[in-house]
Design a protein around this motif. Structure first.
Motif, PDB file in Angstrom:
ATOM      1  N   LYS A   8       0.854  -1.186   0.000  1.00 39.22           N
ATOM      2  CA  LYS A   8       0.000   0.000   0.000  1.00 39.22           C
ATOM      3  C   LYS A   8       0.891   1.237   0.000  1.00 39.22           C
ATOM      4  O   LYS A   8       1.769   1.384   0.872  1.00 39.22           O
ATOM      5  CB  LYS A   8      -0.912   0.005   1.217  1.00 39.22           C
ATOM      6  N   VAL A   9       0.686   2.125  -0.990  1.00 37.87           N
ATOM      7  CA  VAL A   9       1.497   3.333  -1.138  1.00 37.87           C
ATOM      8  C   VAL A   9       0.624   4.493  -1.584  1.00 37.87           C
ATOM      9  O   VAL A   9      -0.450   4.299  -2.133  1.00 37.87           O
ATOM     10  CB  VAL A   9       2.639   3.137  -2.174  1.00 37.87           C
ATOM     11  N   THR A  10       1.122   5.700  -1.371  1.00 35.50           N
ATOM     12  CA  THR A  10       0.442   6.895  -1.867  1.00 35.50           C
ATOM     13  C   THR A  10       0.774   7.072  -3.341  1.00 35.50           C
ATOM     14  O   THR A  10       1.610   6.346  -3.898  1.00 35.50           O
ATOM     15  CB  THR A  10       0.895   8.142  -1.090  1.00 35.50           C
ATOM     16  N   VAL A  11       0.153   8.063  -3.970  1.00 33.59           N
ATOM     17  CA  VAL A  11       0.421   8.370  -5.379  1.00 33.59           C
ATOM     18  C   VAL A  11       1.919   8.590  -5.585  1.00 33.59           C
ATOM     19  O   VAL A  11       2.543   7.983  -6.460  1.00 33.59           O
ATOM     20  CB  VAL A  11      -0.404   9.605  -5.822  1.00 33.59           C
ATOM     21  N   SER A  12       2.509   9.453  -4.781  1.00 32.85           N
ATOM     22  CA  SER A  12       3.944   9.742  -4.901  1.00 32.85           C
ATOM     23  C   SER A  12       4.794   8.538  -4.510  1.00 32.85           C
ATOM     24  O   SER A  12       5.822   8.264  -5.132  1.00 32.85           O
ATOM     25  CB  SER A  12       4.294  10.949  -4.033  1.00 32.85           C
ATOM     26  N   GLY A  13       4.359   7.805  -3.483  1.00 32.49           N
ATOM     27  CA  GLY A  13       5.091   6.616  -3.054  1.00 32.49           C
ATOM     28  C   GLY A  13       5.146   5.554  -4.143  1.00 32.49           C
ATOM     29  O   GLY A  13       6.134   4.828  -4.273  1.00 32.49           O
ATOM     30  N   PHE A  14       4.068   5.454  -4.925  1.00 35.37           N
ATOM     31  CA  PHE A  14       4.056   4.502  -6.036  1.00 35.37           C
ATOM     32  C   PHE A  14       5.115   4.878  -7.066  1.00 35.37           C
ATOM     33  O   PHE A  14       5.912   4.038  -7.490  1.00 35.37           O
ATOM     34  CB  PHE A  14       2.674   4.451  -6.687  1.00 35.37           C
ATOM     35  N   ALA A  15       5.138   6.149  -7.455  1.00 32.19           N
ATOM     36  CA  ALA A  15       6.129   6.603  -8.440  1.00 32.19           C
ATOM     37  C   ALA A  15       7.548   6.371  -7.923  1.00 32.19           C
ATOM     38  O   ALA A  15       8.431   5.938  -8.673  1.00 32.19           O
ATOM     39  CB  ALA A  15       5.905   8.073  -8.780  1.00 32.19           C
ATOM     40  N   ASP A  16       7.760   6.632  -6.645  1.00 32.18           N
ATOM     41  CA  ASP A  16       9.081   6.393  -6.044  1.00 32.18           C
ATOM     42  C   ASP A  16       9.458   4.916  -6.104  1.00 32.18           C
ATOM     43  O   ASP A  16      10.583   4.561  -6.458  1.00 32.18           O
ATOM     44  CB  ASP A  16       9.112   6.869  -4.588  1.00 32.18           C
ATOM     45  N   ALA A  17       8.516   4.043  -5.746  1.00 31.37           N
ATOM     46  CA  ALA A  17       8.779   2.601  -5.741  1.00 31.37           C
ATOM     47  C   ALA A  17       9.102   2.086  -7.138  1.00 31.37           C
ATOM     48  O   ALA A  17      10.003   1.258  -7.325  1.00 31.37           O
ATOM     49  CB  ALA A  17       7.593   1.846  -5.154  1.00 31.37           C
ATOM     50  N   VAL A  18       8.366   2.580  -8.138  1.00 28.34           N
ATOM     51  CA  VAL A  18       8.599   2.133  -9.515  1.00 28.34           C
ATOM     52  C   VAL A  18      10.011   2.530  -9.966  1.00 28.34           C
ATOM     53  O   VAL A  18      10.754   1.708 -10.498  1.00 28.34           O
ATOM     54  CB  VAL A  18       7.538   2.710 -10.480  1.00 28.34           C
ATOM     55  N   THR A  19      10.379   3.781  -9.742  1.00 29.35           N
ATOM     56  CA  THR A  19      11.695   4.239 -10.216  1.00 29.35           C
ATOM     57  C   THR A  19      12.834   3.634  -9.404  1.00 29.35           C
ATOM     58  O   THR A  19      13.905   3.369  -9.953  1.00 29.35           O
ATOM     59  CB  THR A  19      11.794   5.773 -10.217  1.00 29.35           C
ATOM     60  N   LYS A  20      12.628   3.377  -8.112  1.00 31.60           N
ATOM     61  CA  LYS A  20      13.675   2.736  -7.296  1.00 31.60           C
ATOM     62  C   LYS A  20      13.927   1.305  -7.756  1.00 31.60           C
ATOM     63  O   LYS A  20      15.012   0.767  -7.550  1.00 31.60           O
ATOM     64  CB  LYS A  20      13.304   2.765  -5.822  1.00 31.60           C
ATOM     65  N   GLY A  21      12.929   0.685  -8.373  1.00 32.67           N
ATOM     66  CA  GLY A  21      13.081  -0.684  -8.861  1.00 32.67           C
ATOM     67  C   GLY A  21      13.822  -0.794 -10.185  1.00 32.67           C
ATOM     68  O   GLY A  21      14.174  -1.889 -10.619  1.00 32.67           O
ATOM     69  N   ILE A  22      14.097   0.328 -10.837  1.00 36.48           N
ATOM     70  CA  ILE A  22      14.795   0.316 -12.120  1.00 36.48           C
ATOM     71  C   ILE A  22      16.267  -0.010 -11.894  1.00 36.48           C
ATOM     72  O   ILE A  22      16.927   0.608 -11.068  1.00 36.48           O
ATOM     73  CB  ILE A  22      14.638   1.670 -12.850  1.00 36.48           C
ATOM     74  N   ARG A  23      16.753  -1.000 -12.619  1.00 36.05           N
ATOM     75  CA  ARG A  23      18.151  -1.443 -12.522  1.00 36.05           C
ATOM     76  C   ARG A  23      18.827  -1.259 -13.882  1.00 36.05           C
ATOM     77  O   ARG A  23      18.160  -1.264 -14.917  1.00 36.05           O
ATOM     78  CB  ARG A  23      18.219  -2.916 -12.122  1.00 36.05           C
ATOM     79  N   PRO A  24      20.158  -1.139 -13.885  1.00 39.14           N
ATOM     80  CA  PRO A  24      20.870  -0.929 -15.161  1.00 39.14           C
ATOM     81  C   PRO A  24      20.654  -2.039 -16.185  1.00 39.14           C
ATOM     82  O   PRO A  24      20.677  -1.788 -17.379  1.00 39.14           O
ATOM     83  CB  PRO A  24      22.344  -0.852 -14.745  1.00 39.14           C
ATOM     84  N   ASP A  25      20.429  -3.278 -15.724  1.00 33.30           N
ATOM     85  CA  ASP A  25      20.263  -4.387 -16.671  1.00 33.30           C
ATOM     86  C   ASP A  25      18.811  -4.613 -17.077  1.00 33.30           C
ATOM     87  O   ASP A  25      18.509  -5.532 -17.840  1.00 33.30           O
ATOM     88  CB  ASP A  25      20.855  -5.679 -16.097  1.00 33.30           C
ATOM     89  N   MET A  26      17.900  -3.768 -16.600  1.00 33.92           N
ATOM     90  CA  MET A  26      16.484  -3.923 -16.917  1.00 33.92           C
ATOM     91  C   MET A  26      16.249  -3.757 -18.420  1.00 33.92           C
ATOM     92  O   MET A  26      16.827  -2.880 -19.042  1.00 33.92           O
ATOM     93  CB  MET A  26      15.671  -2.884 -16.147  1.00 33.92           C
TER      94      MET A  26
END
Length: 155
Positions: A8-26
């Motif tokens: 469960k995340v807020t609107v901004s927390g969702f965007a943060d979680a998505v971008t934090k999950g980005i890795r160089p090999d993605m």
């Protein structure tokens, strides 16, 4: 109500979680909107995919609109990956078209442009495109939720 393991995340927390999950090999990133407003994020990479479901909850302003969350995430992804403003705006427009005009489940899809590995380095298979591309896939189902804000509520 909430699926097991759903974060469960807020609107901004969702965007943060998505971008934090980005890795160089993605290689690919999918924001798979589900009936009821849960969004499953899938980060694909050669060494293994990661998938996580998210449920948007109200922030300090009371906004719990899952569409606002996905659209903010798309903008933030454009800040992290070399998508370019035109691609970011196009996929945001495609998303809104799917939700508001078509009434279908949106799935923004972001991926590396195809290339061919050579001893001299990767050669793009599609000339004239950047290193990342984006589009919005669709699925059957109702994208509306009780949490939709006035801007994203279907009339």
């Amino acid at each position: 109500m909430f699926g097991r393991g759903t974060r469960k995340v807020t609107v901004s927390g969702f965007a943060d979680a998505v971008t934090k999950g980005i890795r160089p090999d993605m290689t690919h990133l999918y924001l798979m909107y589900q009936v009821g407003g849960t969004v499953i994020v899938k980060w694909e990479a050669p060494r293994g995919d990661r998938k996580k479901p998210f449920r948007i909850v109200a922030d300090e302003d009371g906004n719990a609109c899952p569409h606002c969350a996905v659209l903010l995430a798309i903008t933030r992804i454009g800040d992290v990956l070399p998508l370019g403003d035109d691609r970011v705006e196009r996929v945001r427009g495609e998303y809104l078209s799917v939700v508001l005009r078509e009434g279908m489940l949106p799935c923004p899809a972001i991926g590396r442009s195809p290339s061919l590995s050579t001893p001299m380095g990767d050669i793009p298979l599609m000339l004239g495109v950047g290193s990342w591309m984006a589009e919005c896939h669709v699925g059957h189902g109702d994208p509306s939720t009780a949490a939709d804000c006035a801007r994203h509520r279907r009339s």
